[in-house]
Design an enzyme around this catalytic site. Sequence first.
Site, PDB file in Angstrom:
ATOM      1  N   ASP A   4      -4.562   5.076   6.266  1.00 18.40           N
ATOM      2  CA  ASP A   4      -4.986   6.444   6.895  1.00 18.40           C
ATOM      3  C   ASP A   4      -5.915   5.871   8.080  1.00 18.40           C
ATOM      4  OD1 ASP A   4      -5.569   9.105   7.238  1.00 18.40           O
ATOM      5  OD2 ASP A   4      -7.246   9.056   5.922  1.00 18.40           O
TER       6      ASP A   4
ATOM      7  N   ARG B 259       1.031  12.595  -8.927  1.00 18.31           N
ATOM      8  CA  ARG B 259       1.662  11.188  -8.528  1.00 18.31           C
ATOM      9  C   ARG B 259       3.074  11.139  -8.961  1.00 18.31           C
ATOM     10  NH1 ARG B 259      -2.490   7.836  -7.203  1.00 18.31           N
ATOM     11  NH2 ARG B 259      -4.664   8.212  -8.355  1.00 18.31           N
TER      12      ARG B 259
ATOM     13  N   PHE C  62      -2.566  15.929   4.992  1.00 17.30           N
ATOM     14  CA  PHE C  62      -2.594  15.252   3.564  1.00 17.30           C
ATOM     15  C   PHE C  62      -1.225  15.407   2.865  1.00 17.30           C
ATOM     16  CE2 PHE C  62      -4.068  15.635  -0.697  1.00 17.30           C
ATOM     17  CZ  PHE C  62      -4.744  14.417  -1.039  1.00 17.30           C
TER      18      PHE C  62
ATOM     19  N   GLU D  58       0.736  -1.133   0.108  1.00 14.17           N
ATOM     20  CA  GLU D  58       0.005  -0.072   0.029  1.00 14.17           C
ATOM     21  C   GLU D  58       0.903   1.216   0.021  1.00 14.17           C
ATOM     22  OE1 GLU D  58      -2.740   1.283  -0.316  1.00 14.17           O
ATOM     23  OE2 GLU D  58      -4.335  -0.166   0.300  1.00 14.17           O
ATOM     24  N   ASP D  59       0.456   2.498  -0.510  1.00 11.08           N
ATOM     25  CA  ASP D  59       1.022   3.603  -0.420  1.00 11.08           C
ATOM     26  C   ASP D  59       0.958   4.166   0.991  1.00 11.08           C
ATOM     27  OD1 ASP D  59      -1.631   3.896  -0.880  1.00 11.08           O
ATOM     28  OD2 ASP D  59      -1.440   5.454  -2.324  1.00 11.08           O
TER      29      ASP D  59
HETATM   30  P1  5GP Z   1      -7.926   4.641   4.508  1.00 17.58           P
HETATM   31  O1  5GP Z   1      -8.771   5.659   5.198  1.00 17.58           O
HETATM   32  O2  5GP Z   1      -9.039   3.796   3.851  1.00 17.58           O
HETATM   33  O3  5GP Z   1      -6.867   3.793   5.079  1.00 17.58           O
HETATM   34  O4  5GP Z   1      -7.170   5.124   3.158  1.00 17.58           O
HETATM   35  C1  5GP Z   1      -7.823   5.270   2.014  1.00 17.58           C
HETATM   36  C2  5GP Z   1      -6.978   5.876   0.791  1.00 17.58           C
HETATM   37  O5  5GP Z   1      -7.234   7.342   1.112  1.00 17.58           O
HETATM   38  C3  5GP Z   1      -5.697   5.580   0.598  1.00 17.58           C
HETATM   39  O6  5GP Z   1      -5.443   4.542   0.017  1.00 17.58           O
HETATM   40  C4  5GP Z   1      -5.375   6.717  -0.066  1.00 17.58           C
HETATM   41  O7  5GP Z   1      -5.433   6.616  -1.603  1.00 17.58           O
HETATM   42  C5  5GP Z   1      -6.305   7.821   0.428  1.00 17.58           C
HETATM   43  N1  5GP Z   1      -5.259   8.934   1.408  1.00 17.58           N
HETATM   44  C6  5GP Z   1      -5.485   8.851   2.787  1.00 17.58           C
HETATM   45  N2  5GP Z   1      -4.563   9.557   3.283  1.00 17.58           N
HETATM   46  C7  5GP Z   1      -4.056  10.441   2.170  1.00 17.58           C
HETATM   47  C8  5GP Z   1      -2.973  11.468   2.205  1.00 17.58           C
HETATM   48  O8  5GP Z   1      -2.479  11.918   2.877  1.00 17.58           O
HETATM   49  N3  5GP Z   1      -2.623  11.710   0.558  1.00 17.58           N
HETATM   50  C9  5GP Z   1      -3.363  11.012  -0.380  1.00 17.58           C
HETATM   51  N4  5GP Z   1      -2.914  11.520  -1.331  1.00 17.58           N
HETATM   52  N5  5GP Z   1      -4.095  10.107  -0.395  1.00 17.58           N
HETATM   53  C10 5GP Z   1      -4.845   9.781   0.988  1.00 17.58           C
END
Ligand code: 5GP
Length: 176
Positions: free
Chosen positions: A105, A167, A154, A101-102
Amino acid sequence: MNVQVKDLHFEPFISHHSIQARVVELANRLTVDYHGKNPIFLSVLNGSFMFTSDLMKSFLAPCEISFIKLASYEGTESTGDVKTLIGLNHSITNRPVIIIEDIVDTGTTVKKILELVWQHQPESVKIMTLLFKPEALKENIEIDYVGFDIDNKFVVGYGLDYDGYGRNLNQIYVVK
Ligand code: 5GP
């Protein structure tokens, strides 16, 4: 140098050099942990394409790499929040799996991916994420390999987007 992506302004946060150094460390750990185990990496698109590419260049054991995406299920009336995995074109049954995963959150996305991956009866599943926001985590999940713990702000760059843009930036920026 600061950058603007669409309407937002960002400042440098994690340098290209720091990312590269950390990615090599993570790959070295994986090489030790998975040597002789024939793992399959599942890279979650789109955000993890750059991280996956660099990570895999330093992983020094036989492996397979597949790219997956979590998508809303189509073809039913009750779409709701039903999710499906697309792109899983290798058999992962009885294989050690590492999800790449990148960013994690709230953990909702990775929790859903875990549920769907376990349906294929892999031998084991571990999670690797480049970035982790511990303060934002809502799900009861354990992240096995983390590149950087970051504050709940963010970020963009190195694969991560803001509304589709940013990206291609080769380092990570945080919103100002
Ligand atoms: P989750 O809340 O389900 O863990 O995160 C879902 C998705 O939100 C991540 O896979 C990513 O695509 C996006 N996301 C969450 N935090 C960030 C952030 O700080 N920057 C970016 N670009 N995407 C984020």
